[in-house]
Design an enzyme around this catalytic site. Structure first.
Site, PDB file in Angstrom:
ATOM      1  CE  LYS A  82      -9.726   4.087   8.225  1.00 50.12           C
ATOM      2  NZ  LYS A  82     -10.314   2.857   7.644  1.00 50.12           N
ATOM      3  CG  PHE A 124     -12.185  -0.183   3.273  1.00 45.82           C
ATOM      4  CD1 PHE A 124     -11.388  -0.859   4.176  1.00 45.82           C
ATOM      5  CD2 PHE A 124     -11.956  -0.358   1.924  1.00 45.82           C
ATOM      6  CE1 PHE A 124     -10.373  -1.707   3.742  1.00 45.82           C
ATOM      7  CE2 PHE A 124     -10.941  -1.205   1.478  1.00 45.82           C
ATOM      8  CZ  PHE A 124     -10.156  -1.877   2.387  1.00 45.82           C
ATOM      9  CB  VAL A 125      -9.787   5.234   2.084  1.00 48.65           C
ATOM     10  CG1 VAL A 125     -10.748   6.177   2.802  1.00 48.65           C
ATOM     11  CG2 VAL A 125      -8.638   4.861   2.999  1.00 48.65           C
ATOM     12  N   GLY A 134       0.767  -1.238   0.000  1.00 47.20           N
ATOM     13  CA  GLY A 134       0.000   0.000   0.000  1.00 47.20           C
ATOM     14  C   GLY A 134       0.796   1.285   0.000  1.00 47.20           C
ATOM     15  CG  ASP A 145      -1.281   1.919   3.194  1.00 44.61           C
ATOM     16  OD1 ASP A 145      -1.028   1.611   4.387  1.00 44.61           O
ATOM     17  OD2 ASP A 145      -1.864   1.132   2.419  1.00 44.61           O
ATOM     18  NE  ARG A 170      -2.222  -3.057  -4.069  1.00 43.91           N
ATOM     19  CZ  ARG A 170      -2.128  -3.135  -2.754  1.00 43.91           C
ATOM     20  NH1 ARG A 170      -1.884  -2.056  -2.051  1.00 43.91           N
ATOM     21  NH2 ARG A 170      -2.290  -4.287  -2.136  1.00 43.91           N
ATOM     22  CG  ASP A 230      -7.758   0.713  10.406  1.00 47.41           C
ATOM     23  OD1 ASP A 230      -8.254   0.159  11.394  1.00 47.41           O
ATOM     24  OD2 ASP A 230      -8.417   1.031   9.405  1.00 47.41           O
ATOM     25  CG  ASP A 242      -5.529  -3.500  -1.705  1.00 53.21           C
ATOM     26  OD1 ASP A 242      -5.935  -4.664  -1.864  1.00 53.21           O
ATOM     27  OD2 ASP A 242      -4.879  -3.148  -0.690  1.00 53.21           O
TER      28      ASP A 242
END
Length: 175
Positions: free
Chosen positions: A129, A150-151, A42, A98, A163, A101, A157
């Site tokens: 996040k 969810f991004v 990512g 990336d 991506r 979370d 991805d």
């Protein structure tokens, strides 16, 4: 089930913010340079864009650490998929991620890298996040703080797709 993607952060804002992060790193490491560790897969887009904007000496390596399967939530189980090719002892290391979370992956990874005796160890994340955080992780350089959505895009991805989107989008699913 079909997916739909709404733009959360446009491409020009992503590029601008990565440039600002690079300026900050250039100032902080002006006299010494940095060793970037890109967390695959990512972070590859983020790492490349940031590295192109750095004017200080840069070396880099790659790791792959996973806590996601094919779903949209972290599994919480972390596994090292690919380790570094070179030692980081006595280097000024910046880990590039990336998105931060739950914090499980980064907590594991930063602990692992600390044991390798770098001169310094910092974390740069394109996205943070914090509403999802369950493990304490300090992000030194943050691109954007986002809500619990969810991004995809800019390297992130859903099931290995999206991506290559040049913006950050929120994915939703149509029934």
């Amino acid at each position: 089930m079909a997916e739909h993607i709404d733009v959360l952060i446009p491409e020009d804002e992503v590029e601008r913010r990565i440039g600002e992060m690079a300026e900050q790193i250039n100032m902080e490491y002006a006299d010494r340079g940095v060793h970037l560790i890109c967390i695959l897969k990512g972070s590859i887009f983020f790492t490349c864009e940031l590295a192109k904007k750095l004017t200080i000496p840069v070396t880099m390596d790659f790791m792959s650490v996973s806590s996601y399967g094919a779903g949209t939530r972290s599994s919480g189980v972390v596994r090292l998929v690919k380790d570094l090719d070179e030692p980081i002892e006595h280097k000024n290391v910046i880990v590039l991620e990336d998105i931060v979370d739950s914090g499980h992956t980064l907590h594991y990874l930063l602990h692992n890298l600390t044991q390798r005796n770098p001169e310094s160890l910092k974390l740069a994340a394109l996205l943070d996040k914090p509403d999802r955080r369950v493990t304490d992780v300090h992000v030194d350089y943050t691109g954007f703080t986002i809500p619990d959505k969810f991004v995809v895009g800019c390297g992130m991805d859903y099931d290995q797709r999206y991506r290559n989107l040049p913006y950050i989008g929120v994915i939703s699913f149509d029934d």
